[in-house]
Enzyme design. Structure first.
Site: not given
Ligand code: SF4
Length: 350
Positions: A40, A123, A141
């Site tokens: 990520e 996130y 996102d």
């Protein structure tokens, strides 16, 4: 259709599509929270093909938080070269150290504890919770925001407070309750492969029956266009038998700990012979570097040191710096002079 039915059927349709057509990425074959976190962080602001080329080798080098926690900052920065945005690897190392110190190397499973780790925002915490622990944490996102704006035919700017709130609420009600791992991957993949910016491929879209977009090509709406700022700086090139003069950047700099060619005031640099210009873009900046050849009597300033040529590979540099240094070492005639000087030194036995 009732809201609850809409949410359930939308999520299930998307999951079914993903289980059949979803792409196979290395980070989708694991439920290790560390491996998920690394992917990520790498995928923030770096393209999938670039991350694919680097991810597995990086994971072999740092397979657990403890491996990165014990590495020097210089090694961590060096391993990140080519991925850009070096703050990310410093934050990743800080998170790895915190997980080792506070949780004996085992990632926490609560959102608040994850959010308390350095560099982990909403996130990233949701990504770890859903992809590693299969918890129904909603993810938004840029791809997801585009899909949701179109599904709901919502013209609210996605970068406004109201737009962000809408997206967060919709993502939360839509998330699949029993397979959030596949659902979140599916939603992101839909935005990457079918519901793309500009003209989406609605004809092959699995959730077309749920979509209310009238003119999907104009969605999502964005409020602010980012201004491009131009920057110029003047650097010097000083290659001697001791090595190339380089400057290590201070802890307060954007590229803290990394090396670059030394910088001088414009007036001083412009009094020196000009070698070349280099132009490149970083986020909202267009940068032009003017490179000048230093005079032999210019002594190193604070944080500047000569790095022997055979050590240049082992010091961290941002990609534009590394590219320029390699290009000039190959092209400039003084390299030949240095080789010759070294040979002479060897022959004379000194
Ligand atoms: S139907 Fe078209 S606009 Fe709607 S979600 Fe699918 S690809 Fe996007």
């Amino acid at each position: 259709m009732k809201t609850a039915d809409f949410c359930r059927d939308f999520a299930q349709t998307l999951v079914n599509w993903f289980l059949q057509y979803g792409r196979d990425y290395p980070w989708r074959r694991t439920t290790d929270p560390w491996a998920i976190l690394v992917s990520e962080v790498m995928l923030q602001q770096t393209t999938i093909p670039t991350v694919l080329a680097r991810y597995e080798a990086w994971m072999q080098r740092y397979p657990t938080p403890s491996h990165l926690a014990q590495a020097s900052e210089q090694d961590a920065l060096l391993s990140w070269e080519g991925l850009g945005y070096y703050r990310r690897v410093r934050a990743l190392q800080a998170a790895a150290r915190a997980v080792c110190e506070q949780y004996a190397g085992v990632f926490p499973q609560s959102e608040s504890k994850l959010r308390a780790l350095p560099g982990i925002g909403d996130y990233t915490a949701a990504a770890v919770l859903s992809f590693a622990y299969n918890k129904p944490a909603p993810l938004v996102d840029a791809n997801v925001a585009r899909v949701l704006a179109r599904i709901y035919n919502d013209p609210t700017p996605i970068d406004s407070t109201a737009g962000r709130k809408n997206m967060a609420q919709r993502a939360a009600v839509l998330v699949h309750r029993s397979n959030p791992r596949a659902y979140n991957s599916a939603l992101m993949e839909l935005g990457q492969s079918i519901c793309i910016p500009g003209r989406p491929n609605c004809l092959i879209c699995p959730v077309r029956p749920f979509c209310h977009a009238q003119h999907p090509e104009i969605l999502p709406v964005k409020a602010a266009k980012r201004q491009i700022t131009t920057m110029e700086h003047w650097d010097i090139w000083q290659l001697t038998p001791h090595g190339l003069l380089m400057e290590q950047q201070p802890t307060t700099a954007r590229h803290a700990g990394m090396y670059r060619l030394p910088r001088r005031p414009r007036e001083l640099a412009q009094s020196l012979p000009h070698i070349c210009d280099q132009t490149y873009a970083i986020t909202r900046y267009k940068v032009t570097r003017h490179l000048h050849r230093a005079r032999g009597d210019m002594s190193p300033q604070n944080a500047e040191q000569y790095i022997p040529i055979d050590r240049l590979e082992s010091i961290p540099m941002a990609s534009p710096d590394r590219k320029l240094v390699l290009k000039l070492l190959t092209e400039l005639p003084e390299q030949t002079h240095l080789d010759e000087a070294k040979k002479q030194k060897k022959l004379s036995g000194r």
